[in-house]
Design a protein around this motif. Structure first.
Motif, mmCIF file in Angstrom:
data_model
loop_
_atom_site.group_PDB
_atom_site.id
_atom_site.type_symbol
_atom_site.label_atom_id
_atom_site.label_comp_id
_atom_site.label_asym_id
_atom_site.label_seq_id
_atom_site.Cartn_x
_atom_site.Cartn_y
_atom_site.Cartn_z
ATOM 1 N N CYS A 162 0.888 -1.007 0.086
ATOM 2 C CA CYS A 162 -0.009 0.046 -0.067
ATOM 3 C C CYS A 162 0.912 1.265 -0.091
ATOM 4 N N THR A 163 0.525 2.257 -0.624
ATOM 5 C CA THR A 163 1.019 3.471 -0.784
ATOM 6 C C THR A 163 0.266 4.654 -0.642
ATOM 7 N N TYR A 164 0.528 5.695 -0.212
ATOM 8 C CA TYR A 164 -0.236 6.786 -0.168
ATOM 9 C C TYR A 164 0.286 8.294 -0.254
ATOM 10 N N ASP A 165 -0.460 9.195 -0.602
ATOM 11 C CA ASP A 165 0.077 10.487 -1.053
ATOM 12 C C ASP A 165 -0.832 11.469 0.084
ATOM 13 N N THR A 166 0.171 12.227 0.812
ATOM 14 C CA THR A 166 -0.631 13.297 1.758
ATOM 15 C C THR A 166 0.562 14.300 1.986
ATOM 16 N N SER A 167 -0.011 15.330 2.134
ATOM 17 C CA SER A 167 1.031 16.406 2.578
ATOM 18 C C SER A 167 0.852 16.586 4.172
ATOM 19 N N GLU A 168 0.202 15.993 4.749
ATOM 20 C CA GLU A 168 -0.081 16.007 6.271
ATOM 21 C C GLU A 168 1.027 15.203 6.871
ATOM 22 N N SER A 169 1.406 15.722 8.199
ATOM 23 C CA SER A 169 2.435 15.168 9.070
ATOM 24 C C SER A 169 1.851 13.896 9.874
ATOM 25 N N ASP A 170 0.566 14.300 10.404
ATOM 26 C CA ASP A 170 0.069 13.536 11.426
ATOM 27 C C ASP A 170 -1.274 12.849 10.615
ATOM 28 N N TYR A 171 -1.276 11.710 10.739
ATOM 29 C CA TYR A 171 -2.289 10.787 10.257
ATOM 30 C C TYR A 171 -2.322 9.565 10.674
ATOM 31 N N TYR A 172 -3.441 8.518 10.285
ATOM 32 C CA TYR A 172 -3.499 7.312 10.952
ATOM 33 C C TYR A 172 -3.718 6.346 9.358
ATOM 34 N N LEU A 173 -3.116 5.060 9.573
ATOM 35 C CA LEU A 173 -3.390 4.251 8.570
ATOM 36 C C LEU A 173 -3.801 2.927 9.222
ATOM 37 N N PHE A 174 -4.782 2.415 8.390
ATOM 38 C CA PHE A 174 -5.504 1.037 8.804
ATOM 39 C C PHE A 174 -5.415 -0.039 7.575
ATOM 40 N N TRP A 175 -5.414 -1.300 8.124
ATOM 41 C CA TRP A 175 -5.743 -2.466 7.036
ATOM 42 C C TRP A 175 -7.048 -2.899 7.679
ATOM 43 N N TYR A 176 -8.193 -2.828 6.537
ATOM 44 C CA TYR A 176 -9.411 -3.588 7.075
ATOM 45 C C TYR A 176 -9.418 -4.792 6.137
ATOM 46 N N LYS A 177 -10.250 -5.764 6.765
ATOM 47 C CA LYS A 177 -10.343 -7.156 5.853
ATOM 48 C C LYS A 177 -11.954 -7.362 5.492
ATOM 49 N N GLN A 178 -12.237 -7.656 4.302
ATOM 50 C CA GLN A 178 -13.500 -7.672 4.124
ATOM 51 C C GLN A 178 -13.807 -9.170 3.279
ATOM 52 N N PRO A 179 -14.058 -10.037 4.106
ATOM 53 C CA PRO A 179 -14.481 -11.470 3.770
ATOM 54 C C PRO A 179 -15.805 -11.595 2.644
ATOM 55 N N PRO A 180 -16.130 -12.595 2.122
ATOM 56 C CA PRO A 180 -17.270 -12.637 1.248
ATOM 57 C C PRO A 180 -18.707 -12.429 1.928
ATOM 58 N N SER A 181 -18.564 -12.259 3.307
ATOM 59 C CA SER A 181 -19.823 -11.944 4.273
ATOM 60 C C SER A 181 -19.903 -10.343 4.188
ATOM 61 N N ARG A 182 -19.007 -9.601 3.508
ATOM 62 C CA ARG A 182 -18.995 -8.226 3.354
ATOM 63 C C ARG A 182 -18.574 -7.239 4.562
ATOM 64 N N GLN A 183 -18.763 -7.975 5.723
ATOM 65 C CA GLN A 183 -18.319 -7.179 6.781
ATOM 66 C C GLN A 183 -16.872 -6.745 7.013
ATOM 67 N N MET A 184 -16.658 -5.506 7.011
ATOM 68 C CA MET A 184 -15.336 -4.764 7.045
ATOM 69 C C MET A 184 -14.846 -5.026 8.446
ATOM 70 N N ILE A 185 -13.619 -5.622 8.682
ATOM 71 C CA ILE A 185 -13.116 -5.858 10.099
ATOM 72 C C ILE A 185 -11.795 -5.176 9.982
ATOM 73 N N LEU A 186 -11.431 -4.522 11.093
ATOM 74 C CA LEU A 186 -10.323 -3.914 11.459
ATOM 75 C C LEU A 186 -9.175 -5.146 11.663
ATOM 76 N N VAL A 187 -7.799 -4.820 10.882
ATOM 77 C CA VAL A 187 -7.013 -5.912 10.905
ATOM 78 C C VAL A 187 -5.948 -5.222 12.044
ATOM 79 N N ILE A 188 -5.459 -4.003 11.602
ATOM 80 C CA ILE A 188 -4.464 -3.481 12.389
ATOM 81 C C ILE A 188 -4.400 -1.692 12.027
ATOM 82 N N ARG A 189 -3.876 -1.136 13.085
ATOM 83 C CA ARG A 189 -3.976 0.339 12.801
ATOM 84 C C ARG A 189 -2.694 0.865 13.182
ATOM 85 N N GLN A 190 -2.164 1.823 12.777
ATOM 86 C CA GLN A 190 -0.811 2.535 12.676
ATOM 87 C C GLN A 190 -0.865 4.080 12.889
#
Lengths: 116, 117
Positions: free
Chosen positions: B23-51
């Protein structure tokens, strides 16, 4: 501890009709965000509600409107439905931490809207 | 405007092996948060990890870890000891740090992970 719930699970409408989707946030959360996820795409931000007001809006037309109730639950309304509105609509809830912003967003199972 | 790019539409891994999603991202901000979400076939978006961007230490949650390279604007997810239940669409997401109640998530297009038995 109840997570985010959404209703209905599936919905089929015809062009020109209006639809209302509902969301109940996770216990203890006060903010609701709505996202549209077209097939094969990532979710796109529609708007966010906090303290019963729309706080931020994505690039969606005025046909998309919402409401937040005193118990923090929320509705998403879409008027004059178009074929392109067919998508999975996701609700996410979070908690505002004063001076910090919203904490991590937790998602509901979504409502699948099909417009014929 | 901030953007999130996931250049791998599909990935495959053998059960018990390790896989890395980019994953790459583009921003001019210095403070932010990044996440990985998992979406199985059931469609529910599940938080995996946060940075949190201000933290130099990479986040870890059991078999899931990230490699956060702030200068390179890169945020990859490593899944160790892959299990059949890890099969899903994985989304990378960005959230600015505005200090208010307007913190929307910006998602990438996702990577579909298949786990082979």
């Amino acid at each position: 501890d109840a997570g985010v719930t959404q209703s209905p699970t599936h919905l089929i409408k015809t062009r020109g009709q209006q639809v209302t989707l509902r969301c109940s946030p996770k216990s203890g959360h006060d903010t609701v965000s709505w996202y549209q996820q077209a097939l094969g795409q990532g979710p796109q931000f529609i708007f966010q509600y906090y303290e019963e007001e729309e706080r931020q809006r994505g690039n969606f037309p005025d046909r998309f409107s919402g409401h937040q109730f005193p118990n923090y639950s929320s509705e998403l309304n879409v008027n004059a439905l178009l074929l392109g509105d067919s998508a999975l609509y996701l609700c996410a809830s979070s908690l505002v931490i004063k001076g910090y912003g919203t904490d991590t967003q937790y998602f509901g199972p979504g409502t699948r809207l099909t417009v014929l | 405007a901030q953007t999130v790019t996931q250049s791998q539409p599909e990935m495959s891994v053998q059960e018990a092996e390790t896989v890395t999603l980019s994953c790459t991202y583009d921003t001019s901000e210095s403070d932010y948060y990044l996440f990985w979400y998992k979406q199985p076939p059931s469609r529910q978006m599940i938080l995996v990890i946060r940075q949190e961007a201000y933290k130099q230490q990479n986040a870890t949650e059991n078999r899931f870890s990230v490699n956060f390279q702030k200068a390179a604007k890169s945020f990859s997810l490593k899944i160790s000891d892959s299990q059949l239940g890890d099969a899903a669409m994985y989304f990378c997401a960005y959230r600015g740090d505005y200090g208010g109640a307007t913190n929307k998530l910006i998602f990438g297009t996702g990577t579909l992970l298949a786990v082979q038995p």
